[in-house]
Enzyme design. Structure first.
Site, PDB file in Angstrom:
ATOM      1  N   SER A 139       0.821  -1.207   0.000  1.00 21.50           N
ATOM      2  CA  SER A 139       0.000   0.000   0.000  1.00 21.50           C
ATOM      3  C   SER A 139       0.860   1.263   0.000  1.00 21.50           C
ATOM      4  CB  SER A 139      -0.909   0.020   1.224  1.00 21.50           C
ATOM      5  OG  SER A 139      -1.684  -1.156   1.277  1.00 21.50           O
TER       6      SER A 139
HETATM    7  N1  SAH Z   1      -1.203  -4.376   3.629  1.00 15.11           N
HETATM    8  C1  SAH Z   1      -0.436  -4.800   2.481  1.00 15.11           C
HETATM    9  C2  SAH Z   1      -1.189  -4.532   1.207  1.00 15.11           C
HETATM   10  C3  SAH Z   1      -1.496  -5.796   0.514  1.00 15.11           C
HETATM   11  S1  SAH Z   1      -2.596  -5.725  -0.857  1.00 15.11           S
HETATM   12  C4  SAH Z   1       0.942  -4.216   2.472  1.00 15.11           C
HETATM   13  O1  SAH Z   1       1.240  -3.320   3.270  1.00 15.11           O
HETATM   14  O2  SAH Z   1       1.775  -4.674   1.698  1.00 15.11           O
HETATM   15  C5  SAH Z   1      -3.936  -6.691  -0.218  1.00 15.11           C
HETATM   16  C6  SAH Z   1      -3.628  -8.097   0.180  1.00 15.11           C
HETATM   17  O3  SAH Z   1      -4.854  -8.703   0.600  1.00 15.11           O
HETATM   18  C7  SAH Z   1      -3.069  -9.000  -0.918  1.00 15.11           C
HETATM   19  O4  SAH Z   1      -1.836  -9.489  -0.499  1.00 15.11           O
HETATM   20  C8  SAH Z   1      -4.111 -10.130  -1.042  1.00 15.11           C
HETATM   21  O5  SAH Z   1      -3.520 -11.398  -1.274  1.00 15.11           O
HETATM   22  C9  SAH Z   1      -4.775 -10.083   0.317  1.00 15.11           C
HETATM   23  N2  SAH Z   1      -6.121 -10.644   0.409  1.00 15.11           N
HETATM   24  C10 SAH Z   1      -7.149 -10.518  -0.449  1.00 15.11           C
HETATM   25  N3  SAH Z   1      -8.229 -11.163   0.025  1.00 15.11           N
HETATM   26  C11 SAH Z   1      -7.882 -11.697   1.236  1.00 15.11           C
HETATM   27  C12 SAH Z   1      -8.563 -12.479   2.229  1.00 15.11           C
HETATM   28  N4  SAH Z   1      -9.837 -12.844   2.072  1.00 15.11           N
HETATM   29  N5  SAH Z   1      -7.894 -12.839   3.341  1.00 15.11           N
HETATM   30  C13 SAH Z   1      -6.590 -12.491   3.518  1.00 15.11           C
HETATM   31  N6  SAH Z   1      -5.892 -11.764   2.615  1.00 15.11           N
HETATM   32  C14 SAH Z   1      -6.527 -11.363   1.485  1.00 15.11           C
END
Ligand code: SAH
Length: 201
Positions: free
Chosen positions: A55
């Site tokens: 993010s």
């Molecule tokens: N907070 C992260 C941003 C990741 S993007 C950072 O700082 O890097 C969002 C993430 O949510 C992705 O890695 C995706 O795999 C995950 N995701 C999507 N649906 C999900 C679910 N139902 N449970 C857990 N993770 C999920």
């Protein structure tokens, strides 16, 4: 940019000094791919593999500010991805449980957190839309993937009294941060500014 330049940029939108200090103290280069190292302190989302992104720091800081964390808080992070957001949260609370559905990302996040010297984050591979009932209730819940129409009810149910949850929620093309607070009288929900996240699956 370096961490200091990034924090100066964040000051335009973020006034909580504790959040700014947390961002300054997290080495973001541990959470990006080696080929992105030069961009690690840009205020931008970056690819982390499997079509997912780390993010944007402004958004991470804003969500941390909205959660109004205190040092004793137990926090759930849904969609832990690279682990960067969890790392910033970890500086502001007692412990973070991070749930990531992609096993490879979960493994890498745990490795990056350890390399950054962060020992109060537990990363779990699984479906974060279900929360983490065995550790509930949480003082704060951070969601980094967009839910359709509403925040999953399992997550709202796992909020402690006085607890705060922040999540991107999309209704049609309108995607916004939603802040949910559990008060004695019940849940209070507020839609805030527009954002863009990957979908919660
Ligand atoms: N907070 C992260 C941003 C990741 S993007 C950072 O700082 O890097 C969002 C993430 O949510 C992705 O890695 C995706 O795999 C995950 N995701 C999507 N649906 C999900 C679910 N139902 N449970 C857990 N993770 C999920």
């Amino acid at each position: 940019m370096d961490a200091e330049a990034l924090v100066s940029k964040l000051r335009a939108r973020i006034s909580d000094e504790r959040v700014l200090a947390a961002v300054r103290s997290v080495p973001r280069e541990h959470f990006v791919a080696p080929e992105q190292a030069a961009s690690a302190y840009d205020d931008a989302p970056l690819p982390i593999g499997n079509g997912q992104t780390i993010s944007q720091p402004t958004v991470v800081a804003r969500m941390c500010e909205l959660l109004e964390l205190v040092g004793t808080d137990r926090v759930l992070d849904v969609g832990t991805g690279s682990g960067y957001h969890a790392a910033v949260l970890s500086r502001l609370c007692a412990h973070v449980w991070g749930v990531e559905r992609d096993r490879r990302l979960a493994r890498n996040a745990a490795r990056a957190l350890a390399a950054a010297g962060i020992d109060n984050v537990t990363v779990i591979a699984g479906d974060g839309a279900l929360g983490l009932p065995e550790e509930a209730p949480f003082d704060a819940i951070n969601v980094a993937a967009t839910a359709r129409r509403a925040v999953p009810s399992a997550l709202e149910e796992q909020l402690a009294l006085g607890g705060r949850l922040v999540a991107p929620v999309a209704r049609g093309d309108d995607e916004r941060l939603v802040l949910v607070c559990r008060r004695a009288k019940g849940l209070e929900r507020r839609a805030l500014e527009p954002v863009r996240f990957v979908p919660l699956r």
